[in-house]
Scaffold this active site. Structure first.
Site, PDB file in Angstrom:
ATOM      1  N   SER A 169     -10.608  -0.811   3.381  1.00  0.00           N
ATOM      2  CA  SER A 169      -9.844  -0.963   4.634  1.00  0.00           C
ATOM      3  C   SER A 169      -9.391   0.398   5.124  1.00  0.00           C
ATOM      4  O   SER A 169      -8.769   1.153   4.373  1.00  0.00           O
ATOM      5  CB  SER A 169      -8.604  -1.816   4.390  1.00  0.00           C
ATOM      6  OG  SER A 169      -8.947  -3.076   3.879  1.00  0.00           O
TER       7      SER A 169
ATOM      8  N   ARG B 132       0.835  -1.218   0.000  1.00  0.00           N
ATOM      9  CA  ARG B 132       0.000   0.000   0.000  1.00  0.00           C
ATOM     10  C   ARG B 132       0.869   1.267   0.000  1.00  0.00           C
ATOM     11  O   ARG B 132       0.504   2.272   0.595  1.00  0.00           O
ATOM     12  CB  ARG B 132      -0.956   0.034   1.199  1.00  0.00           C
ATOM     13  CG  ARG B 132      -1.981  -1.073   1.218  1.00  0.00           C
ATOM     14  CD  ARG B 132      -2.945  -0.956   0.024  1.00  0.00           C
ATOM     15  NE  ARG B 132      -4.090  -1.820   0.197  1.00  0.00           N
ATOM     16  CZ  ARG B 132      -4.127  -3.119  -0.102  1.00  0.00           C
ATOM     17  NH1 ARG B 132      -3.058  -3.706  -0.620  1.00  0.00           N
ATOM     18  NH2 ARG B 132      -5.220  -3.825   0.082  1.00  0.00           N
TER      19      ARG B 132
ATOM     20  N   GLU C 121      -4.663   3.440   6.345  1.00  0.00           N
ATOM     21  CA  GLU C 121      -4.376   3.230   4.931  1.00  0.00           C
ATOM     22  C   GLU C 121      -4.974   4.391   4.137  1.00  0.00           C
ATOM     23  O   GLU C 121      -4.487   4.780   3.087  1.00  0.00           O
ATOM     24  CB  GLU C 121      -5.019   1.906   4.510  1.00  0.00           C
ATOM     25  CG  GLU C 121      -4.515   1.376   3.209  1.00  0.00           C
ATOM     26  CD  GLU C 121      -5.625   0.802   2.370  1.00  0.00           C
ATOM     27  OE1 GLU C 121      -6.313   1.589   1.688  1.00  0.00           O
ATOM     28  OE2 GLU C 121      -5.795  -0.424   2.391  1.00  0.00           O
TER      29      GLU C 121
HETATM   30  N1  EPU Z   1     -10.784 -11.094   9.953  1.00  0.00           N
HETATM   31  C1  EPU Z   1     -11.379 -11.114  11.187  1.00  0.00           C
HETATM   32  N2  EPU Z   1     -12.650 -10.652  11.288  1.00  0.00           N
HETATM   33  C2  EPU Z   1     -13.357 -10.213  10.222  1.00  0.00           C
HETATM   34  C3  EPU Z   1     -12.751 -10.167   8.966  1.00  0.00           C
HETATM   35  C4  EPU Z   1     -11.452 -10.617   8.854  1.00  0.00           C
HETATM   36  O1  EPU Z   1     -10.783 -11.520  12.185  1.00  0.00           O
HETATM   37  O2  EPU Z   1     -14.508  -9.816  10.415  1.00  0.00           O
HETATM   38  C5  EPU Z   1      -9.408 -11.603   9.823  1.00  0.00           C
HETATM   39  C6  EPU Z   1      -9.438 -13.095   9.524  1.00  0.00           C
HETATM   40  O3  EPU Z   1      -8.332 -13.694  10.164  1.00  0.00           O
HETATM   41  C7  EPU Z   1      -9.273 -13.133   8.018  1.00  0.00           C
HETATM   42  C8  EPU Z   1      -8.300 -11.991   7.834  1.00  0.00           C
HETATM   43  O4  EPU Z   1      -8.758 -10.993   8.753  1.00  0.00           O
HETATM   44  O5  EPU Z   1      -8.740 -14.350   7.562  1.00  0.00           O
HETATM   45  C9  EPU Z   1      -8.188 -11.433   6.439  1.00  0.00           C
HETATM   46  O6  EPU Z   1      -9.430 -10.881   6.041  1.00  0.00           O
HETATM   47  P1  EPU Z   1      -9.671 -10.464   4.517  1.00  0.00           P
HETATM   48  O7  EPU Z   1      -9.394 -11.605   3.619  1.00  0.00           O
HETATM   49  O8  EPU Z   1     -11.002  -9.804   4.436  1.00  0.00           O
HETATM   50  O9  EPU Z   1      -8.529  -9.410   4.204  1.00  0.00           O
HETATM   51  P2  EPU Z   1      -7.917  -8.153   4.986  1.00  0.00           P
HETATM   52  O10 EPU Z   1      -6.526  -8.516   5.361  1.00  0.00           O
HETATM   53  O11 EPU Z   1      -8.806  -7.677   6.078  1.00  0.00           O
HETATM   54  C10 EPU Z   1      -6.884  -7.132   2.834  1.00  0.00           C
HETATM   55  C11 EPU Z   1      -6.886  -5.807   2.138  1.00  0.00           C
HETATM   56  C12 EPU Z   1      -8.190  -5.591   1.387  1.00  0.00           C
HETATM   57  C13 EPU Z   1      -8.368  -6.731   0.382  1.00  0.00           C
HETATM   58  C14 EPU Z   1      -8.344  -8.050   1.149  1.00  0.00           C
HETATM   59  C15 EPU Z   1      -8.413  -9.256   0.246  1.00  0.00           C
HETATM   60  C16 EPU Z   1      -5.457  -4.382   3.520  1.00  0.00           C
HETATM   61  C17 EPU Z   1      -5.389  -3.243   4.473  1.00  0.00           C
HETATM   62  N3  EPU Z   1      -6.677  -4.746   3.118  1.00  0.00           N
HETATM   63  O12 EPU Z   1      -7.896  -7.072   3.828  1.00  0.00           O
HETATM   64  O13 EPU Z   1      -8.084  -4.394   0.656  1.00  0.00           O
HETATM   65  O14 EPU Z   1      -9.572  -6.596  -0.330  1.00  0.00           O
HETATM   66  O15 EPU Z   1      -7.115  -8.172   1.900  1.00  0.00           O
HETATM   67  O16 EPU Z   1      -7.200  -9.405  -0.395  1.00  0.00           O
HETATM   68  O17 EPU Z   1      -4.428  -4.912   3.133  1.00  0.00           O
HETATM   69  C18 EPU Z   1      -8.493  -2.069   0.797  1.00  0.00           C
HETATM   70  O18 EPU Z   1      -7.284  -1.910   0.747  1.00  0.00           O
HETATM   71  O19 EPU Z   1      -9.294  -1.087   0.892  1.00  0.00           O
HETATM   72  C19 EPU Z   1      -9.040  -3.410   0.812  1.00  0.00           C
HETATM   73  C20 EPU Z   1     -10.343  -3.664   0.956  1.00  0.00           C
END
Ligand code: EPU
Length: 337
Positions: free
Chosen positions: A238, A164, A333
């Site tokens: 995010s 990012r 972010e």
């Molecule tokens: N999780 C929880 N609770 C929840 C949701 C998620 O504990 O309610 C934990 C779980 O362990 C889950 C992990 O978070 O396995 C990862 O969740 P998710 O796959 O939704 O991904 P993220 O790490 O929260 C990142 C990006 C997103 C992108 C997703 C999918 C960042 C800051 N965010 O989110 O990007 O869509 O991965 O690749 O890196 C954005 O940048 O605006 C964005 C939405």
């Protein structure tokens, strides 16, 4: 080109915050960008560049000439046996570009389906999702230098991409307006379905033959099931970055929370910020007109007519709480204005 005065930016930011631009102009070519920059100079006003407004939180009116980038168009620059090089106008909607790539059978951006925002904003923070970041398909970009008004080309290494991150959030911050981006896409796809829920979703959807379109559909399905549509509920995806912890720090936390998720990277272990927020009880909490989304705690939301300052305040409370409880500082972010 038409300069408007004192206009609301509510329609131009995905949080739907009702703050004003002192002056506002839409530009549809590099020449118009230069023209707008000259206008700002004559008026002795700073400039503020707006793409899709999907990664900003407005906490105040903008006392500047707001330049909204509306540069459109696609150009196939060259191709070889394995790749195409496509130049895309900075004002194209990111997801429209993804759909065009899929329809043309150009691989590489299908995992980035449905990310809000514009093509010109995509390199700024090296957008990423489901195991892919744009740096993997990025070739170069054209930008206008706000000081010299000259066109400059940035290649891959000059962009200094990170998670990012890019040079445009650091030493080149506020100094350039991106007008065109060139992507190098693959004619022979290698499907990337390793991340999280993609395989399960493909199975649930009954998709047995992989294609760019199938992966895109699965990703759209996953995003729509947990991320709120900014057209319905104001948000900027995010709000915080996922922190990377040193191995020792991660192991300490693991003693207390044996189920803590973690993904090894070159700097340590990346832990989803969403996990910290959920553990700390923030998921689904509402504070007046703003809150933390019920399906995904990393997404802060404006339920309608909320103030940017209220969302900023909420983000500070979250940061303090997570720091107290886990000793981790969550970096935003989203750009706070
Ligand atoms: N999780 C929880 N609770 C929840 C949701 C998620 O504990 O309610 C934990 C779980 O362990 C889950 C992990 O978070 O396995 C990862 O969740 P998710 O796959 O939704 O991904 P993220 O790490 O929260 C990142 C990006 C997103 C992108 C997703 C999918 C960042 C800051 N965010 O989110 O990007 O869509 O991965 O690749 O890196 C954005 O940048 O605006 C964005 C939405």
């Amino acid at each position: 080109m038409n300069i408007q005065k004192n206009i609301s930016l509510k329609e131009y930011n995905t949080f739907g915050i009702d703050k004003k631009a002192e002056l506002f102009i839409q530009v549809s070519s590099a020449q118009e960008v230069v023209h707008a920059l000259n206008e700002a100079r004559n008026l002795d006003l700073p400039v503020f560049v707006l793409g899709g407004g999907s990664n900003i939180l407005l906490t105040q009116n903008i006392e500047a000439l707001v330049i909204q980038i509306n540069i459109k168009g696609y150009k196939l620059l060259k191709e070889d046996q394995n790749h195409v090089w496509v130049q895309v106008g900075a004002g194209e909607v990111w997801h429209d570009f993804v759909l065009k790539a899929i329809a043309s059978n150009w691989a590489g951006v299908e995992n980035l389906s449905l990310i809000p925002g514009t093509v010109g904003a995509s390199p700024m923070q090296n957008i990423g999702a489901y195991g892919v970041e744009i740096k993997e398909v990025f070739d170069s970009l054209e930008a206008i230098n706000i000081q010299t008004l000259e066109k400059e080309i940035f290649d891959y290494s000059q962009c200094e991409f990170g998670y990012r991150e890019s040079v445009f959030k650091h030493k080149a911050k506020g100094q350039y307006i991106i007008t065109q981006v060139v992507f190098r896409l693959n004619k022979k796809p290698s499907f990337n379905i390793g991340y999280g829920a993609i395989k399960d979703t493909l199975r649930e959807m009954g998709i047995t033959t992989l294609s760019l379109e199938a992966i895109s559909k699965a990703i759209i399905h996953i995003r729509q099931s947990k991320l709120p549509n900014p057209k319905v509920v104001g948000n900027a995806g995010s709000f915080f970055k996922n922190p990377t912890l040193p191995k020792t720090g991660y192991q300490e936390l693991q003693k207390v929370y044996p189920d803590i998720p973690g993904y090894v990277n070159e700097n340590g272990i990346k832990v989803p910020a969403a996990w910290f927020l959920e553990q700390a009880g923030w998921k689904g909490k509402t504070f007046g007109k703003v809150g933390v989304h019920k399906n995904h705690p990393l997404v802060l939301v404006n339920y309608g007519n909320g103030e940017g300052s209220a969302i900023k305040e909420l983000s500070i409370q979250i940061q303090k709480d997570i720091e107290e409880k886990f000793g981790i500082f969550l970096q935003p972010e989203v750009n706070l204005i």
